[in-house]
Design an enzyme around this catalytic site. Structure first.
Site, PDB file in Angstrom:
ATOM      1  N   LYS A 118      13.865   1.838  12.347  1.00  0.00           N
ATOM      2  CA  LYS A 118      14.411   1.119  11.821  1.00  0.00           C
ATOM      3  C   LYS A 118      16.349   1.041  11.537  1.00  0.00           C
ATOM      4  O   LYS A 118      17.076  -0.268  11.498  1.00  0.00           O
ATOM      5  CB  LYS A 118      14.503   1.592  10.093  1.00  0.00           C
ATOM      6  CG  LYS A 118      12.854   1.470   9.724  1.00  0.00           C
ATOM      7  CD  LYS A 118      13.086   1.504   8.346  1.00  0.00           C
ATOM      8  CE  LYS A 118      11.184   1.575   8.107  1.00  0.00           C
ATOM      9  NZ  LYS A 118      10.556   0.693   6.486  1.00  0.00           N
ATOM     10  N   PHE A 126      14.244   5.248   2.344  1.00  0.00           N
ATOM     11  CA  PHE A 126      13.784   6.837   2.119  1.00  0.00           C
ATOM     12  C   PHE A 126      12.647   5.945   2.629  1.00  0.00           C
ATOM     13  O   PHE A 126      11.257   5.051   2.809  1.00  0.00           O
ATOM     14  CB  PHE A 126      13.701   6.443   0.228  1.00  0.00           C
ATOM     15  CG  PHE A 126      14.485   7.065  -0.724  1.00  0.00           C
ATOM     16  CD1 PHE A 126      16.415   5.779  -0.523  1.00  0.00           C
ATOM     17  CD2 PHE A 126      14.073   8.446  -1.107  1.00  0.00           C
ATOM     18  CE1 PHE A 126      16.824   7.327  -1.102  1.00  0.00           C
ATOM     19  CE2 PHE A 126      15.132   8.855  -1.744  1.00  0.00           C
ATOM     20  CZ  PHE A 126      16.560   8.027  -1.465  1.00  0.00           C
ATOM     21  N   LYS A 148      10.905   7.021  12.392  1.00  0.00           N
ATOM     22  CA  LYS A 148      10.903   5.621  11.124  1.00  0.00           C
ATOM     23  C   LYS A 148      12.580   5.545  10.561  1.00  0.00           C
ATOM     24  O   LYS A 148      12.543   4.340  11.071  1.00  0.00           O
ATOM     25  CB  LYS A 148      10.820   6.425  10.028  1.00  0.00           C
ATOM     26  CG  LYS A 148      10.682   4.433   8.675  1.00  0.00           C
ATOM     27  CD  LYS A 148       9.798   5.697   7.388  1.00  0.00           C
ATOM     28  CE  LYS A 148       8.478   5.286   7.667  1.00  0.00           C
ATOM     29  NZ  LYS A 148       7.565   6.164   5.830  1.00  0.00           N
ATOM     30  N   LYS A 187      -9.977 -15.654 -11.264  1.00  0.00           N
ATOM     31  CA  LYS A 187     -10.637 -14.231 -11.088  1.00  0.00           C
ATOM     32  C   LYS A 187     -12.236 -14.526  -9.980  1.00  0.00           C
ATOM     33  O   LYS A 187     -13.022 -15.257 -10.264  1.00  0.00           O
ATOM     34  CB  LYS A 187     -11.074 -13.766 -12.107  1.00  0.00           C
ATOM     35  CG  LYS A 187     -11.370 -12.558 -12.960  1.00  0.00           C
ATOM     36  CD  LYS A 187     -11.360 -12.046 -14.143  1.00  0.00           C
ATOM     37  CE  LYS A 187     -12.260 -10.999 -14.045  1.00  0.00           C
ATOM     38  NZ  LYS A 187     -12.428 -10.329 -14.958  1.00  0.00           N
ATOM     39  N   ASP A 225       3.478  -2.295   2.360  1.00  0.00           N
ATOM     40  CA  ASP A 225       3.157  -2.709   4.393  1.00  0.00           C
ATOM     41  C   ASP A 225       2.468  -4.103   4.143  1.00  0.00           C
ATOM     42  O   ASP A 225       2.914  -4.989   5.132  1.00  0.00           O
ATOM     43  CB  ASP A 225       2.298  -1.810   4.889  1.00  0.00           C
ATOM     44  CG  ASP A 225       3.460  -0.522   4.961  1.00  0.00           C
ATOM     45  OD1 ASP A 225       5.159  -0.870   4.661  1.00  0.00           O
ATOM     46  OD2 ASP A 225       2.599   0.362   4.225  1.00  0.00           O
ATOM     47  N   ASP A 236       9.268  -6.600   6.965  1.00  0.00           N
ATOM     48  CA  ASP A 236      10.209  -5.181   6.693  1.00  0.00           C
ATOM     49  C   ASP A 236      11.869  -5.077   6.692  1.00  0.00           C
ATOM     50  O   ASP A 236      12.139  -5.173   6.998  1.00  0.00           O
ATOM     51  CB  ASP A 236      10.365  -3.650   8.091  1.00  0.00           C
ATOM     52  CG  ASP A 236      10.969  -1.877   7.638  1.00  0.00           C
ATOM     53  OD1 ASP A 236      11.606  -2.631   7.270  1.00  0.00           O
ATOM     54  OD2 ASP A 236      10.392  -1.541   7.929  1.00  0.00           O
ATOM     55  N   ILE A 237      11.644  -4.732   5.069  1.00  0.00           N
ATOM     56  CA  ILE A 237      13.061  -5.345   4.914  1.00  0.00           C
ATOM     57  C   ILE A 237      14.358  -4.789   5.228  1.00  0.00           C
ATOM     58  O   ILE A 237      15.246  -5.573   5.510  1.00  0.00           O
ATOM     59  CB  ILE A 237      13.122  -5.415   3.055  1.00  0.00           C
ATOM     60  CG1 ILE A 237      12.094  -6.214   2.196  1.00  0.00           C
ATOM     61  CG2 ILE A 237      14.165  -5.788   2.526  1.00  0.00           C
ATOM     62  CD1 ILE A 237      11.407  -6.117   0.672  1.00  0.00           C
ATOM     63  N   ASN A 246       1.505   0.744  -5.209  1.00  0.00           N
ATOM     64  CA  ASN A 246       1.819   1.970  -5.249  1.00  0.00           C
ATOM     65  C   ASN A 246       1.788   2.693  -6.277  1.00  0.00           C
ATOM     66  O   ASN A 246       2.298   2.236  -7.555  1.00  0.00           O
ATOM     67  CB  ASN A 246       2.246   2.685  -4.147  1.00  0.00           C
ATOM     68  CG  ASN A 246       3.364   2.086  -4.144  1.00  0.00           C
ATOM     69  OD1 ASN A 246       4.468   2.214  -5.185  1.00  0.00           O
ATOM     70  ND2 ASN A 246       3.718   0.909  -3.320  1.00  0.00           N
TER      71      ASN A 246
HETATM   72  O1  C5P Z   1       8.053   1.663   6.507  1.00  0.00           O
HETATM   73  P1  C5P Z   1       8.221   2.645   5.780  1.00  0.00           P
HETATM   74  O2  C5P Z   1       7.483   1.449   4.584  1.00  0.00           O
HETATM   75  O3  C5P Z   1       7.914   4.011   5.582  1.00  0.00           O
HETATM   76  O4  C5P Z   1       9.526   3.037   5.540  1.00  0.00           O
HETATM   77  C1  C5P Z   1      10.295   3.586   3.913  1.00  0.00           C
HETATM   78  C2  C5P Z   1      11.494   2.481   4.254  1.00  0.00           C
HETATM   79  O5  C5P Z   1      11.445   1.212   4.291  1.00  0.00           O
HETATM   80  C3  C5P Z   1      11.896   2.381   2.064  1.00  0.00           C
HETATM   81  O6  C5P Z   1      13.488   2.520   2.573  1.00  0.00           O
HETATM   82  C4  C5P Z   1      11.662   1.175   1.897  1.00  0.00           C
HETATM   83  O7  C5P Z   1      12.458   0.618   0.673  1.00  0.00           O
HETATM   84  C5  C5P Z   1      11.680   0.200   3.214  1.00  0.00           C
HETATM   85  N1  C5P Z   1      11.223  -0.615   3.248  1.00  0.00           N
HETATM   86  C6  C5P Z   1      11.068  -2.552   3.173  1.00  0.00           C
HETATM   87  N2  C5P Z   1      10.409  -3.024   3.601  1.00  0.00           N
HETATM   88  C7  C5P Z   1       9.454  -2.953   3.822  1.00  0.00           C
HETATM   89  C8  C5P Z   1       8.342  -1.669   3.759  1.00  0.00           C
HETATM   90  C9  C5P Z   1       9.568  -0.700   3.588  1.00  0.00           C
HETATM   91  O8  C5P Z   1      12.372  -2.264   3.366  1.00  0.00           O
HETATM   92  N3  C5P Z   1       8.375  -3.815   3.710  1.00  0.00           N
END
Ligand code: C5P
Length: 401
Positions: free
Chosen positions: A345, A327, A341, A291, A281, A310-311, A212
Protein backbone atom coordinates in the site's frame (compact mmCIF):
# COMPACT_ATOMS: atom_id res chain seq x y z
CA UNK A 1 -13.98 6.68 26.94
CA UNK A 2 -12.81 8.96 29.72
CA UNK A 3 -9.11 8.45 29.94
CA UNK A 4 -7.88 11.92 30.95
CA UNK A 5 -9.71 12.37 34.23
CA UNK A 6 -7.63 10.17 36.52
CA UNK A 7 -6.05 12.16 39.38
CA UNK A 8 -7.73 15.35 38.21
CA UNK A 9 -9.43 17.61 40.72
CA UNK A 10 -12.77 18.92 39.49
CA UNK A 11 -14.76 21.56 41.33
CA UNK A 12 -18.46 21.49 40.45
CA UNK A 13 -20.51 24.55 41.33
CA UNK A 14 -24.28 24.07 41.36
CA UNK A 15 -26.69 26.98 41.10
CA UNK A 16 -30.49 26.93 41.20
CA UNK A 17 -32.13 24.78 38.52
CA UNK A 18 -34.00 21.54 38.10
CA UNK A 19 -30.98 20.19 36.16
CA UNK A 20 -29.19 19.80 39.52
CA UNK A 21 -30.38 16.17 39.49
CA UNK A 22 -28.00 15.42 36.59
CA UNK A 23 -25.01 16.33 38.73
CA UNK A 24 -25.50 13.31 40.99
CA UNK A 25 -24.77 11.05 38.01
CA UNK A 26 -21.91 13.27 36.82
CA UNK A 27 -20.16 13.03 40.19
CA UNK A 28 -20.42 9.23 40.17
CA UNK A 29 -18.99 8.98 36.67
CA UNK A 30 -16.18 11.42 37.48
CA UNK A 31 -15.20 9.32 40.46
CA UNK A 32 -15.36 6.15 38.35
CA UNK A 33 -12.90 7.84 35.99
CA UNK A 34 -10.53 8.52 38.89
CA UNK A 35 -11.23 12.20 39.49
CA UNK A 36 -11.56 13.96 42.85
CA UNK A 37 -14.70 16.09 43.05
CA UNK A 38 -15.35 19.09 45.27
CA UNK A 39 -18.90 20.44 45.35
CA UNK A 40 -19.93 24.02 46.01
CA UNK A 41 -23.61 24.96 46.03
CA UNK A 42 -25.50 28.22 46.03
CA UNK A 43 -28.41 28.50 48.39
CA UNK A 44 -30.85 28.13 45.49
CA UNK A 45 -29.18 24.89 44.39
CA UNK A 46 -30.00 23.34 47.77
CA UNK A 47 -33.69 23.74 46.88
CA UNK A 48 -33.21 21.18 44.09
CA UNK A 49 -30.79 18.61 45.52
CA UNK A 50 -29.45 18.18 49.02
CA UNK A 51 -25.85 18.74 50.08
CA UNK A 52 -26.12 15.35 51.83
CA UNK A 53 -26.65 13.58 48.51
CA UNK A 54 -23.69 15.30 46.88
CA UNK A 55 -21.45 14.77 49.91
CA UNK A 56 -22.28 11.07 49.87
CA UNK A 57 -21.53 10.82 46.15
CA UNK A 58 -18.36 12.92 46.13
CA UNK A 59 -17.09 11.53 49.43
CA UNK A 60 -16.03 15.04 50.41
CA UNK A 61 -17.57 17.92 52.37
CA UNK A 62 -19.88 20.15 50.36
CA UNK A 63 -19.40 23.91 50.65
CA UNK A 64 -22.08 26.59 50.49
CA UNK A 65 -21.11 29.40 52.81
CA UNK A 66 -18.57 32.14 52.13
CA UNK A 67 -17.98 32.26 55.87
CA UNK A 68 -17.50 28.50 56.27
CA UNK A 69 -15.31 28.12 59.36
CA UNK A 70 -13.84 24.73 58.37
CA UNK A 71 -10.71 26.08 56.64
CA UNK A 72 -8.33 27.29 59.39
CA UNK A 73 -7.95 30.71 57.81
CA UNK A 74 -11.65 30.92 56.87
CA UNK A 75 -10.83 31.36 53.19
CA UNK A 76 -12.75 28.57 51.49
CA UNK A 77 -12.97 30.59 48.26
CA UNK A 78 -9.17 30.63 47.94
CA UNK A 79 -8.50 27.01 48.90
CA UNK A 80 -11.26 25.54 46.78
CA UNK A 81 -10.21 27.44 43.66
CA UNK A 82 -6.52 26.68 44.18
CA UNK A 83 -7.07 22.95 44.73
CA UNK A 84 -9.14 22.56 41.56
CA UNK A 85 -7.69 21.72 38.15
CA UNK A 86 -10.90 22.92 36.54
CA UNK A 87 -14.13 24.59 37.69
CA UNK A 88 -17.45 23.56 36.16
CA UNK A 89 -20.61 25.53 36.90
CA UNK A 90 -23.50 23.16 36.22
CA UNK A 91 -26.28 24.00 36.18
CA UNK A 92 -25.49 27.67 35.59
CA UNK A 93 -28.63 29.76 36.16
CA UNK A 94 -29.45 32.99 34.30
CA UNK A 95 -28.74 34.92 37.48
CA UNK A 96 -25.38 33.26 38.11
CA UNK A 97 -24.27 33.86 34.51
CA UNK A 98 -25.20 37.55 34.94
CA UNK A 99 -23.19 37.70 38.18
CA UNK A 100 -20.18 36.07 36.52
CA UNK A 101 -20.34 38.51 33.61
CA UNK A 102 -20.45 41.43 36.05
CA UNK A 103 -17.80 40.06 38.39
CA UNK A 104 -20.12 40.10 41.40
CA UNK A 105 -19.03 38.21 44.52
CA UNK A 106 -21.91 37.83 46.91
CA UNK A 107 -21.64 34.15 47.78
CA UNK A 108 -18.96 31.46 47.99
CA UNK A 109 -19.35 30.20 44.41
CA UNK A 110 -19.29 33.58 42.68
CA UNK A 111 -16.36 34.66 44.87
CA UNK A 112 -14.23 31.61 44.14
CA UNK A 113 -14.90 32.06 40.40
CA UNK A 114 -13.50 35.59 40.53
CA UNK A 115 -10.62 34.39 42.73
CA UNK A 116 -9.73 31.54 40.36
CA UNK A 117 -6.82 33.25 38.57
CA UNK A 118 -6.07 31.40 35.36
CA UNK A 119 -7.96 28.22 36.29
CA UNK A 120 -10.21 27.08 33.46
CA UNK A 121 -13.90 27.81 34.00
CA UNK A 122 -16.56 25.79 32.15
CA UNK A 123 -20.17 26.90 32.34
CA UNK A 124 -23.20 24.74 31.47
CA UNK A 125 -26.28 26.98 31.24
CA UNK A 126 -29.70 25.60 32.24
CA UNK A 127 -32.80 27.70 31.92
CA UNK A 128 -36.15 28.26 30.22
CA UNK A 129 -35.86 28.99 26.49
CA UNK A 130 -37.06 32.61 26.87
CA UNK A 131 -34.53 33.26 29.63
CA UNK A 132 -31.80 31.84 27.38
CA UNK A 133 -32.94 33.87 24.37
CA UNK A 134 -33.19 37.14 26.33
CA UNK A 135 -30.73 39.74 25.00
CA UNK A 136 -29.32 40.29 28.49
CA UNK A 137 -28.44 36.59 28.81
CA UNK A 138 -26.92 36.52 25.33
CA UNK A 139 -24.88 39.64 26.13
CA UNK A 140 -23.65 38.04 29.33
CA UNK A 141 -22.70 34.84 27.52
CA UNK A 142 -20.68 36.87 25.00
CA UNK A 143 -18.93 38.62 27.93
CA UNK A 144 -18.02 35.27 29.45
CA UNK A 145 -16.67 33.97 26.12
CA UNK A 146 -14.54 37.11 25.81
CA UNK A 147 -13.25 36.47 29.33
CA UNK A 148 -12.06 33.02 28.22
CA UNK A 149 -14.89 31.01 29.79
CA UNK A 150 -16.00 27.87 27.91
CA UNK A 151 -19.76 27.58 27.46
CA UNK A 152 -21.06 24.00 27.28
CA UNK A 153 -24.38 23.76 25.46
CA UNK A 154 -27.14 24.40 26.23
CA UNK A 155 -29.06 21.65 24.47
CA UNK A 156 -32.45 21.90 22.83
CA UNK A 157 -35.47 19.85 23.87
CA UNK A 158 -38.33 19.44 26.32
CA UNK A 159 -37.98 21.70 29.32
CA UNK A 160 -39.11 21.02 32.87
CA UNK A 161 -41.59 23.94 32.58
CA UNK A 162 -43.38 22.14 29.74
CA UNK A 163 -41.99 24.31 26.93
CA UNK A 164 -39.66 23.20 24.16
CA UNK A 165 -36.50 24.93 23.01
CA UNK A 166 -32.89 25.90 23.78
CA UNK A 167 -31.78 26.02 27.37
CA UNK A 168 -31.63 22.40 28.56
CA UNK A 169 -28.46 21.64 30.43
CA UNK A 170 -26.26 19.06 28.70
CA UNK A 171 -26.56 15.49 29.97
CA UNK A 172 -24.09 14.08 32.51
CA UNK A 173 -22.23 12.06 29.87
CA UNK A 174 -21.85 15.16 27.66
CA UNK A 175 -20.40 17.14 30.56
CA UNK A 176 -18.09 14.22 31.29
CA UNK A 177 -16.89 14.24 27.68
CA UNK A 178 -16.32 18.00 27.84
CA UNK A 179 -14.22 17.61 31.00
CA UNK A 180 -12.26 14.71 29.53
CA UNK A 181 -11.62 16.73 26.36
CA UNK A 182 -10.50 19.67 28.47
CA UNK A 183 -7.68 17.59 29.96
CA UNK A 184 -6.63 15.79 26.76
CA UNK A 185 -3.29 17.06 25.43
CA UNK A 186 -3.94 18.90 22.16
CA UNK A 187 -1.44 16.86 20.16
CA UNK A 188 -3.33 17.22 16.87
CA UNK A 189 -4.53 20.80 17.33
CA UNK A 190 -6.36 21.96 14.17
CA UNK A 191 -5.14 19.01 12.08
CA UNK A 192 -7.56 17.71 9.46
CA UNK A 193 -8.02 14.00 10.09
CA UNK A 194 -10.11 11.60 8.00
CA UNK A 195 -10.92 8.18 9.44
CA UNK A 196 -12.80 5.29 7.83
CA UNK A 197 -14.52 2.83 10.15
CA UNK A 198 -16.88 -0.11 10.31
CA UNK A 199 -17.81 -2.64 7.65
CA UNK A 200 -19.10 -2.01 4.15
CA UNK A 201 -22.22 -3.62 2.70
CA UNK A 202 -22.23 -4.96 -0.83
CA UNK A 203 -25.72 -5.62 -2.16
CA UNK A 204 -26.64 -8.94 -3.73
CA UNK A 205 -30.21 -7.82 -4.27
CA UNK A 206 -32.38 -5.16 -2.54
CA UNK A 207 -32.59 -7.19 0.69
CA UNK A 208 -29.38 -9.22 0.83
CA UNK A 209 -25.83 -7.96 1.39
CA UNK A 210 -22.28 -9.23 1.78
CA UNK A 211 -20.57 -7.77 4.81
CA UNK A 212 -18.12 -8.62 7.61
CA UNK A 213 -17.87 -8.66 11.39
CA UNK A 214 -16.29 -5.24 11.90
CA UNK A 215 -18.00 -3.40 14.78
CA UNK A 216 -16.39 -0.01 14.10
CA UNK A 217 -15.22 0.23 17.73
CA UNK A 218 -11.55 0.88 16.92
CA UNK A 219 -12.30 3.50 14.27
CA UNK A 220 -14.75 5.29 16.55
CA UNK A 221 -12.30 5.18 19.47
CA UNK A 222 -9.66 6.75 17.19
CA UNK A 223 -12.10 9.43 16.02
CA UNK A 224 -12.89 10.22 19.65
CA UNK A 225 -9.22 10.36 20.65
CA UNK A 226 -8.28 12.51 17.63
CA UNK A 227 -11.13 14.96 18.32
CA UNK A 228 -10.09 15.21 21.97
CA UNK A 229 -6.54 15.86 20.78
CA UNK A 230 -7.85 18.95 18.97
CA UNK A 231 -8.19 17.59 15.41
CA UNK A 232 -11.03 18.32 12.99
CA UNK A 233 -12.22 14.79 12.41
CA UNK A 234 -14.29 13.47 9.52
CA UNK A 235 -15.46 9.93 10.20
CA UNK A 236 -16.59 8.06 7.10
CA UNK A 237 -18.47 5.14 8.50
CA UNK A 238 -20.07 1.97 7.30
CA UNK A 239 -23.24 0.84 9.11
CA UNK A 240 -22.56 0.37 12.85
CA UNK A 241 -24.59 0.83 16.01
CA UNK A 242 -22.25 3.26 17.75
CA UNK A 243 -22.82 6.87 18.75
CA UNK A 244 -20.80 9.53 16.98
CA UNK A 245 -18.05 10.87 19.28
CA UNK A 246 -18.50 14.50 20.36
CA UNK A 247 -17.11 17.03 17.91
CA UNK A 248 -16.73 14.52 15.07
CA UNK A 249 -18.32 15.01 11.64
CA UNK A 250 -19.73 11.63 10.62
CA UNK A 251 -20.69 10.67 7.09
CA UNK A 252 -22.57 7.41 6.68
CA UNK A 253 -21.87 5.19 3.69
CA UNK A 254 -22.78 1.62 2.82
CA UNK A 255 -20.76 0.28 -0.09
CA UNK A 256 -17.01 0.34 -0.70
CA UNK A 257 -17.67 2.46 -3.79
CA UNK A 258 -19.50 5.07 -1.68
CA UNK A 259 -16.72 5.01 0.92
CA UNK A 260 -14.13 5.45 -1.84
CA UNK A 261 -15.98 8.41 -3.37
CA UNK A 262 -16.55 10.11 0.01
CA UNK A 263 -12.92 9.67 1.09
CA UNK A 264 -11.67 11.17 -2.18
CA UNK A 265 -13.97 14.18 -1.72
CA UNK A 266 -12.25 14.88 1.62
CA UNK A 267 -8.63 14.43 0.61
CA UNK A 268 -7.65 17.95 -0.45
CA UNK A 269 -7.31 19.35 3.07
CA UNK A 270 -6.57 16.04 4.80
CA UNK A 271 -3.34 15.84 6.82
CA UNK A 272 -3.81 12.43 8.44
CA UNK A 273 -5.75 9.53 6.92
CA UNK A 274 -6.47 6.54 9.15
CA UNK A 275 -8.11 3.66 7.28
CA UNK A 276 -9.69 1.44 9.89
CA UNK A 277 -12.74 0.32 7.91
CA UNK A 278 -12.98 -3.32 6.94
CA UNK A 279 -13.66 -2.55 3.30
CA UNK A 280 -15.16 -5.35 1.28
CA UNK A 281 -12.56 -6.53 -1.21
CA UNK A 282 -15.16 -7.52 -3.77
CA UNK A 283 -18.63 -6.43 -4.80
CA UNK A 284 -21.29 -8.29 -6.68
CA UNK A 285 -20.83 -7.12 -10.26
CA UNK A 286 -24.50 -6.82 -11.07
CA UNK A 287 -26.73 -6.86 -8.00
CA UNK A 288 -30.26 -7.93 -8.86
CA UNK A 289 -32.74 -5.04 -8.90
CA UNK A 290 -35.44 -7.36 -7.54
CA UNK A 291 -35.25 -9.86 -4.69
CA UNK A 292 -33.89 -13.20 -5.90
CA UNK A 293 -36.66 -15.73 -5.39
CA UNK A 294 -36.06 -19.28 -4.21
CA UNK A 295 -38.96 -20.36 -6.34
CA UNK A 296 -37.48 -19.02 -9.58
CA UNK A 297 -33.86 -19.99 -8.71
CA UNK A 298 -34.22 -23.66 -7.97
CA UNK A 299 -30.42 -23.95 -8.10
CA UNK A 300 -28.31 -21.79 -5.75
CA UNK A 301 -27.50 -18.56 -7.64
CA UNK A 302 -23.94 -17.99 -8.90
CA UNK A 303 -22.60 -14.56 -8.00
CA UNK A 304 -20.00 -12.77 -10.10
CA UNK A 305 -17.65 -10.39 -8.30
CA UNK A 306 -15.63 -7.30 -9.22
CA UNK A 307 -12.68 -5.98 -7.26
CA UNK A 308 -13.36 -2.86 -5.15
CA UNK A 309 -10.94 0.08 -5.29
CA UNK A 310 -8.23 0.01 -2.62
CA UNK A 311 -9.00 3.32 -0.94
CA UNK A 312 -5.90 3.44 1.23
CA UNK A 313 -3.47 2.55 -1.56
CA UNK A 314 -5.04 5.20 -3.78
CA UNK A 315 -4.77 7.88 -1.09
CA UNK A 316 -1.16 6.90 -0.37
CA UNK A 317 -0.33 7.18 -4.10
CA UNK A 318 -1.52 10.78 -4.34
CA UNK A 319 1.21 13.28 -5.29
CA UNK A 320 1.06 14.87 -1.82
CA UNK A 321 -0.52 12.24 0.38
CA UNK A 322 -1.62 12.84 3.95
CA UNK A 323 0.15 10.82 6.63
CA UNK A 324 -1.44 7.42 6.01
CA UNK A 325 -2.14 4.76 8.61
CA UNK A 326 -3.55 1.37 7.64
CA UNK A 327 -5.00 -1.43 9.72
CA UNK A 328 -4.63 -5.13 9.07
CA UNK A 329 -6.66 -7.83 10.75
CA UNK A 330 -5.12 -11.22 10.02
CA UNK A 331 -6.04 -14.66 11.26
CA UNK A 332 -2.50 -16.05 10.89
CA UNK A 333 1.10 -15.05 10.00
CA UNK A 334 0.31 -11.62 11.42
CA UNK A 335 3.73 -9.96 11.06
CA UNK A 336 4.51 -11.39 7.65
CA UNK A 337 1.17 -10.56 6.04
CA UNK A 338 0.93 -7.15 7.70
CA UNK A 339 4.47 -6.13 6.63
CA UNK A 340 3.69 -7.14 3.05
CA UNK A 341 0.51 -5.11 3.21
CA UNK A 342 2.40 -2.01 4.36
CA UNK A 343 4.79 -2.35 1.42
CA UNK A 344 2.02 -3.02 -1.06
CA UNK A 345 0.00 0.00 0.00
CA UNK A 346 3.05 2.26 0.25
CA UNK A 347 2.16 3.65 3.70
CA UNK A 348 4.44 4.71 6.54
CA UNK A 349 2.53 3.01 9.35
CA UNK A 350 0.50 -0.16 9.46
CA UNK A 351 -1.27 -1.32 12.61
CA UNK A 352 -1.84 -5.04 12.76
CA UNK A 353 -3.92 -7.19 15.05
CA UNK A 354 -5.28 -10.68 15.11
CA UNK A 355 -8.79 -10.68 13.66
CA UNK A 356 -10.08 -13.31 16.10
CA UNK A 357 -8.85 -11.22 19.07
CA UNK A 358 -9.87 -7.78 17.83
CA UNK A 359 -12.99 -7.91 15.67
CA UNK A 360 -16.08 -6.90 17.62
CA UNK A 361 -14.08 -7.01 20.88
CA UNK A 362 -13.52 -4.18 23.38
CA UNK A 363 -9.81 -4.88 23.75
CA UNK A 364 -7.03 -5.22 21.22
CA UNK A 365 -3.33 -5.91 21.07
CA UNK A 366 -1.77 -3.74 18.39
CA UNK A 367 1.46 -4.38 16.50
CA UNK A 368 2.86 -1.25 14.89
CA UNK A 369 4.88 -1.79 11.71
CA UNK A 370 6.93 1.00 10.19
CA UNK A 371 10.31 1.57 8.52
CA UNK A 372 12.09 0.65 11.74
CA UNK A 373 10.40 -2.74 12.14
CA UNK A 374 7.62 -3.86 14.44
CA UNK A 375 6.58 -3.01 18.01
CA UNK A 376 3.99 -5.00 19.92
CA UNK A 377 1.89 -3.01 22.37
CA UNK A 378 0.25 -4.58 25.42
CA UNK A 379 -3.35 -5.73 25.16
CA UNK A 380 -5.55 -2.86 26.32
CA UNK A 381 -8.96 -1.33 25.80
CA UNK A 382 -9.60 0.08 22.35
CA UNK A 383 -9.92 3.53 23.98
CA UNK A 384 -6.44 3.26 25.49
CA UNK A 385 -5.02 1.82 22.26
CA UNK A 386 -6.61 4.65 20.29
CA UNK A 387 -5.26 7.33 22.58
CA UNK A 388 -1.75 5.84 22.44
CA UNK A 389 -1.95 5.55 18.67
CA UNK A 390 -3.03 9.19 18.29
CA UNK A 391 -0.02 10.24 20.42
CA UNK A 392 2.23 8.07 18.27
CA UNK A 393 0.84 9.55 15.04
CA UNK A 394 1.26 13.09 16.41
CA UNK A 395 4.93 12.32 17.12
CA UNK A 396 5.43 11.14 13.53
CA UNK A 397 4.03 14.44 12.24
CA UNK A 398 6.47 16.49 14.29
CA UNK A 399 9.58 14.35 14.63
CA UNK A 400 11.90 15.39 17.45
CA UNK A 401 14.86 17.51 16.23
O1 C5P B 1 -6.07 -4.86 1.71
P1 C5P B 1 -6.55 -5.08 3.10
O2 C5P B 1 -8.04 -5.01 3.23
O3 C5P B 1 -6.05 -6.27 3.76
O4 C5P B 1 -5.93 -3.84 3.91
C1 C5P B 1 -6.45 -3.34 5.08
C2 C5P B 1 -6.26 -1.85 5.12
O5 C5P B 1 -6.55 -1.25 3.88
C3 C5P B 1 -7.20 -1.19 6.10
O6 C5P B 1 -6.55 -0.04 6.58
C4 C5P B 1 -8.39 -0.87 5.23
O7 C5P B 1 -9.18 0.18 5.78
C5 C5P B 1 -7.74 -0.46 3.94
N1 C5P B 1 -8.52 -0.79 2.75
C6 C5P B 1 -9.01 0.21 1.94
N2 C5P B 1 -9.69 -0.10 0.80
C7 C5P B 1 -9.91 -1.38 0.46
C8 C5P B 1 -9.44 -2.42 1.27
C9 C5P B 1 -8.75 -2.09 2.41
O8 C5P B 1 -8.81 1.39 2.26
N3 C5P B 1 -10.59 -1.66 -0.62
Amino acid sequence: MFTHLAHKHVLIGLTGGIACYKIAELIRRLRDAGATVDVVMTESATQFITPVTLQALSGRPVYMDLWDARPNDNMAHIHLSRDADVILIAPASTNFIAKLAQGLCDDLLSTLCIARGNKALLVAPAMNKEMWAHPATQRNIQCLIQDGVTILGPGCGDQACGEFGDGRMLEAHQLLTALDTHFAPKLLANKQVVITAGPTLEPIDPVRVLTNRSSGKMGYALADAAAKAGAHVTLISGPVSLTTPAGVQRINVETAAQMHETVMQHMDQCEVFIAVAAVSDWRVTQPSTQKLKKTTHTEAPILHFSVNPDILAEVAARPQPPYCVGFAAETEHLLEYASQKRQRKGIPLLVANLAQEAMDKDHSQLVLIDDQGSTTWPSQSKQDSAQALISHIAQQLTPSP
